[in-house]
Design a protein around this motif. Structure first.
Motif, PDB file in Angstrom:
ATOM      1  N   SER A  16       0.810  -1.209   0.000  1.00 25.29           N
ATOM      2  CA  SER A  16       0.000   0.000   0.000  1.00 25.29           C
ATOM      3  C   SER A  16       0.846   1.262   0.000  1.00 25.29           C
ATOM      4  CB  SER A  16      -0.925   0.015   1.217  1.00 25.29           C
ATOM      5  OG  SER A  16      -0.165   0.130   2.395  1.00 25.29           O
ATOM      6  N   ARG A  18       3.621   2.032  -1.882  1.00 24.16           N
ATOM      7  CA  ARG A  18       4.423   2.332  -3.061  1.00 24.16           C
ATOM      8  C   ARG A  18       4.187   3.752  -3.561  1.00 24.16           C
ATOM      9  NH1 ARG A  18       7.146  -1.987  -3.392  1.00 24.16           N
ATOM     10  NH2 ARG A  18       6.257  -4.053  -3.449  1.00 24.16           N
ATOM     11  N   TRP A  19       3.104   4.325  -3.159  1.00 23.47           N
ATOM     12  CA  TRP A  19       2.774   5.698  -3.533  1.00 23.47           C
ATOM     13  C   TRP A  19       3.424   6.716  -2.617  1.00 23.47           C
ATOM     14  CZ3 TRP A  19       0.734   8.016   0.645  1.00 23.47           C
ATOM     15  CH2 TRP A  19       0.164   7.186   1.615  1.00 23.47           C
ATOM     16  N   PRO A  22       6.517   9.095  -4.130  1.00 23.81           N
ATOM     17  CA  PRO A  22       6.076  10.116  -5.098  1.00 23.81           C
ATOM     18  C   PRO A  22       5.166  11.173  -4.474  1.00 23.81           C
ATOM     19  CG  PRO A  22       5.807   7.919  -6.029  1.00 23.81           C
ATOM     20  CD  PRO A  22       6.208   7.738  -4.600  1.00 23.81           C
ATOM     21  N   VAL A  23       4.307  10.765  -3.549  1.00 21.39           N
ATOM     22  CA  VAL A  23       3.433  11.735  -2.883  1.00 21.39           C
ATOM     23  C   VAL A  23       4.255  12.676  -2.014  1.00 21.39           C
ATOM     24  CG1 VAL A  23       1.617  11.981  -1.145  1.00 21.39           C
ATOM     25  CG2 VAL A  23       1.365  10.315  -2.982  1.00 21.39           C
ATOM     26  N   ASP A 127       7.230   6.319   3.696  1.00 21.54           N
ATOM     27  CA  ASP A 127       8.381   6.026   2.835  1.00 21.54           C
ATOM     28  C   ASP A 127       9.556   5.545   3.670  1.00 21.54           C
ATOM     29  OD1 ASP A 127       9.959   5.968   0.439  1.00 21.54           O
ATOM     30  OD2 ASP A 127      10.876   7.834   1.126  1.00 21.54           O
TER      31      ASP A 127
END
Length: 134
Positions: A16, A18-19, A22-23, A127
């Motif tokens: 969940s 992996r975003w 980038p966010v 992250d």
């Protein structure tokens, strides 16, 4: 049993999250862009005939000085450097304090500033959880 549960939890977080990077990078760069726009706006305000020209230029310089390392922190987070995460988290804590202060003048703006800070901090922490680099 406990290791099975922890393994399942780690796989859920990994799939969940992996975003998260980038966010986090996007939000840090959005904050950098806002600071850069504010620096330009203060400089234009000073040139356009502000009643306190020195204050306008001082604010423009201060905001520009804050924007540079924040942009660098966004780049560091994008490349997986640890110092970018710590600087980004420190910035979010300061931003929550600013949002709290702004709420006295504009509640909606203050809530928006704090929401952006909390979202960015959550993405940075997630992250970090996915890639601790220990």
């Amino acid at each position: 049993m406990a290791s099975t549960i922890l393994g399942a939890m780690n796989s859920v977080v990994a799939s969940s999250g992996r975003w998260a990077r980038p966010v986090a990078v996007t939000l840090l760069w959005v904050e950098t862009a806002v600071l850069a726009v504010a620096a330009v706006a203060y400089a234009i305000h000073g040139v356009a005939g502000s009643s306190d020209v020195e204050l306008s230029f001082a604010l423009a310089a201060m905001v520009a000085v804050l924007a540079v390392p924040l942009g660098a922190a966004g780049r560091a987070v994008a490349t997986g450097k640890r110092w970018g995460r710590s600087y980004g988290l420190m910035w979010q804590v300061l931003q929550v304090a600013v949002g709290w202060y702004v709420m006295s003048a504009s509640p909606l703006l203050g809530i928006g500033v704090m929401a952006l800070a909390i979202a960015a901090a959550a993405a940075i922490v997630l992250d970090t959880r996915l890639d601790p680099q220990i």
